[in-house]
Design a protein around this motif. Structure first.
Motif, short mmCIF file in Angstrom:
data_model
loop_
_atom_site.label_atom_id
_atom_site.label_comp_id
_atom_site.label_asym_id
_atom_site.label_seq_id
_atom_site.Cartn_x
_atom_site.Cartn_y
_atom_site.Cartn_z
N ALA A 41 -1.86 -3.24 -0.18
CA ALA A 41 -3.29 -3.19 -0.50
C ALA A 41 -4.12 -3.90 0.57
O ALA A 41 -5.16 -3.38 1.00
N ARG A 42 -3.66 -5.05 1.01
CA ARG A 42 -4.39 -5.79 2.06
C ARG A 42 -4.38 -5.04 3.38
O ARG A 42 -5.37 -5.05 4.11
N MET A 85 -4.32 -1.79 3.75
CA MET A 85 -5.24 -0.67 3.64
C MET A 85 -6.71 -1.11 3.66
O MET A 85 -7.58 -0.32 4.02
N ARG A 86 -6.98 -2.36 3.31
CA ARG A 86 -8.35 -2.89 3.31
C ARG A 86 -8.69 -3.67 4.57
O ARG A 86 -9.84 -4.10 4.75
N HIS A 124 -9.73 -5.10 8.12
CA HIS A 124 -10.73 -4.72 9.11
C HIS A 124 -10.04 -4.03 10.30
O HIS A 124 -10.54 -3.04 10.83
#
Length: 71
Positions: free
Chosen positions: A45-46, A48-49, A51
């Motif tokens: 999840a991190r 894919m999010r 920057h």
């Protein structure tokens, strides 16, 4: 069937994740394909999010999880 998501980074073309087996599939722009084992859902999840997917991958995944190249 595994869904691969195009991420548009400079080195990574697409990413897929199997939550049951905690396997992260990474297709690189260079056409190399790898599966990373034991990657927690929160790390996916991190990623894919992030920057910068390239930087997050290099710092948090690349050398921290066992991986296999797919031919």
């Amino acid at each position: 069937m595994l869904e691969m998501v195009n991420v548009g980074s400079t080195t990574i073309e697409s990413i897929g994740y199997e939550s049951g087996s905690k396997r992260l599939h990474v297709n690189f722009v260079s056409t190399e394909k790898y599966i990373y084992q034991g990657v927690p859902k929160i790390i996916h999840a991190r990623l894919m999010r992030a920057h910068s997917i390239d930087i997050y991958f290099a710092e948090e995944i690349k050398d921290k999880y066992r991986h296999t190249e797919i031919y």
